[in-house]
Design an enzyme around this catalytic site. Structure first.
Site, mmCIF file in Angstrom:
data_model
loop_
_atom_site.group_PDB
_atom_site.id
_atom_site.type_symbol
_atom_site.label_atom_id
_atom_site.label_comp_id
_atom_site.label_asym_id
_atom_site.label_seq_id
_atom_site.Cartn_x
_atom_site.Cartn_y
_atom_site.Cartn_z
ATOM 1 N N GLU A 34 0.812 -1.238 0.002
ATOM 2 C CA GLU A 34 0.004 0.235 0.140
ATOM 3 C C GLU A 34 0.883 1.159 0.136
ATOM 4 O O GLU A 34 0.509 2.065 -0.605
ATOM 5 C CB GLU A 34 -0.933 -0.132 1.435
ATOM 6 C CG GLU A 34 -1.912 -1.212 1.017
ATOM 7 C CD GLU A 34 -2.780 -0.743 -0.148
ATOM 8 O OE1 GLU A 34 -3.119 0.315 -0.550
ATOM 9 O OE2 GLU A 34 -3.272 -2.005 -0.557
ATOM 10 N N TYR A 117 -6.773 5.537 4.605
ATOM 11 C CA TYR A 117 -6.580 4.799 3.686
ATOM 12 C C TYR A 117 -5.940 3.291 3.870
ATOM 13 O O TYR A 117 -6.620 2.299 3.640
ATOM 14 C CB TYR A 117 -6.334 5.303 2.485
ATOM 15 C CG TYR A 117 -5.805 4.265 1.233
ATOM 16 C CD1 TYR A 117 -6.755 3.928 0.433
ATOM 17 C CD2 TYR A 117 -4.405 4.002 1.099
ATOM 18 C CE1 TYR A 117 -6.530 3.189 -0.617
ATOM 19 C CE2 TYR A 117 -4.177 3.088 -0.059
ATOM 20 C CZ TYR A 117 -5.188 2.763 -0.663
ATOM 21 O OH TYR A 117 -5.004 1.615 -1.865
ATOM 22 N N ASP A 135 -9.750 4.967 -2.203
ATOM 23 C CA ASP A 135 -8.816 5.399 -3.014
ATOM 24 C C ASP A 135 -9.406 6.280 -4.279
ATOM 25 O O ASP A 135 -10.417 6.318 -4.522
ATOM 26 C CB ASP A 135 -7.594 4.475 -3.231
ATOM 27 C CG ASP A 135 -7.965 3.694 -4.240
ATOM 28 O OD1 ASP A 135 -9.345 3.606 -4.830
ATOM 29 O OD2 ASP A 135 -7.404 2.927 -4.941
#
Ligand code: SF4
Length: 341
Positions: A34, A117, A135
């Site tokens: 990520e 996120y 996102d």
């Protein structure tokens, strides 16, 4: 389960890309992927993910590495603050949490460098917790599917989209749902030329039925881009070693190495400064574009008044082990031979 979630998961089961971080429940690898993929395309990020997992197979290995090692591996990805945060977060988890990621969304959010996120991604992918990942892909799909023209980068827009994302999430399949949503945005409902003709959501998609696909999502205007004018002095000392300085805090490329730099306030000032070194070798201009900055740089082979700078000298063969901004790297790629003459 919402019909939308069901359709997305069905689509995902057929079309998903085979990516290594989708075959693991290891929060370390999920977090790594990520962080690497923020502001980076999957095809560009994939080799970096593999390099990091190979060099640092677990969080303790990453935490125990030096910042220089981490930034050297990170080189080329840009946004070096992400590389530094990655390292700092690894050290916190390794030292304060015995190497284990907190197993709750709120716990994850407490960690430096982990925002909503990334916390939602780790919580859902590693621990199957019902948190929606939002996102750029998700904003786009939701904005088009529901026909919402609120700016996705405004505070009220963000709140609205996050709320909808939570509402349509299938809590029993949070990981699948989130992956499906993001993959659908990346491959099907793409920013430019979405594949509407063969889209399983076409019949219920508001943007499609109202002919607004190209207008959505809406974004507020970007902040102004700042022009910057650099002149780097590339000067070998008597042993042929090249001088470098380390960039300080509070600006781009913190902690990376560069040739001694003079920054000018305008293009005119840059031209005037270069005129002092008319006899010296000079590179063609390098244009380097960052999110909020456009840099125009020259490299000159001329002595540098270094009273106020702390310089370190390196032989040419050692330069590649230094963490360098991409701009310096580009120059070295083009002028390696000139420097070794
Ligand atoms: S129909 Fe087009 S705009 Fe609507 S969800 Fe599908 S790809 Fe996106």
């Amino acid at each position: 389960m919402s019909a939308l979630s069901q359709d997305l998961i069905k689509w995902y089961e057929i079309h998903q890309r085979n990516l290594p971080w989708r075959h693991t429940k290891d929060p370390y690898q999920i977090w790594l992927s990520e962080v690497i993929l923020q502001q980076t395309r999957v095809d560009q990020g994939l080799p970096y993910f593999n390099k990091f997992v190979h060099a640092f197979p677990n969080i303790h290995a990453l935490a125990n590495a030096s910042q220089q090692e981490v930034l050297s591996l990170w080189q080329g990805l840009g946004y070096y603050s992400r590389g530094r945060n990655l390292h700092a977060t690894a050290q916190i988890i390794s030292q304060n949490y015995d190497g284990r990621f907190p197993e709750s969304y709120q716990g994850l959010l407490q960690l430096k460098g982990i925002g909503p996120y990334t916390a939602a991604a780790i919580a859902s992918f590693a621990f199957d917790l019902p948190h929606a990942v939002v996102d750029g892909n998700v904003y786009r799909v939701l904005s088009r599917y529901f026909g919402i023209d609120l700016a996705i980068n405004s505070t009220s827009g963000k709140k609205t989209f996050e709320k909808i994302a939570e509402e349509i999430l299938d809590p029993k399949q949070a990981a699948q749902h989130n992956q499906a949503m993001m993959e659908f945005g990346a491959l099907q409902c793409k920013p430019v030329s979405p594949n509407c003709e063969v889209c399983p959501l076409q019949l219920s998609c508001v943007a499609f039925s109202e002919g607004k696909v190209q207008q959505l999502p809406v974004k507020e205007k970007k902040v102004k881009v700042r022009p910057r004018f650099f002149v780097y002095h590339v000067v070998p000392n008597q042993q042929g070693y090249l001088a470098f300085e380390k960039r300080g805090a509070g600006d781009i490329w913190e902690g990376l190495y560069q040739f001694p730099l003079v920054e000018l306030s305008s293009e005119e000032a840059q031209v005037a400064y270069l005129a002092h070194f008319d006899a010296a070798w000079r590179s063609a201009p390098f244009k380097h574009i960052l999110t909020h900055q456009n840099i125009k740089a020259f490299f000159i082979r001329a002595p540098f008044a270094a009273e106020k700078k702390e310089l370190e000298h390196y032989p040419f063969e050692e330069i590649s082990s230094l963490p360098l901004p991409r701009l310096i790297d580009k120059f070295l790629e083009q002028h390696r031979e000139d420097l070794t003459k």
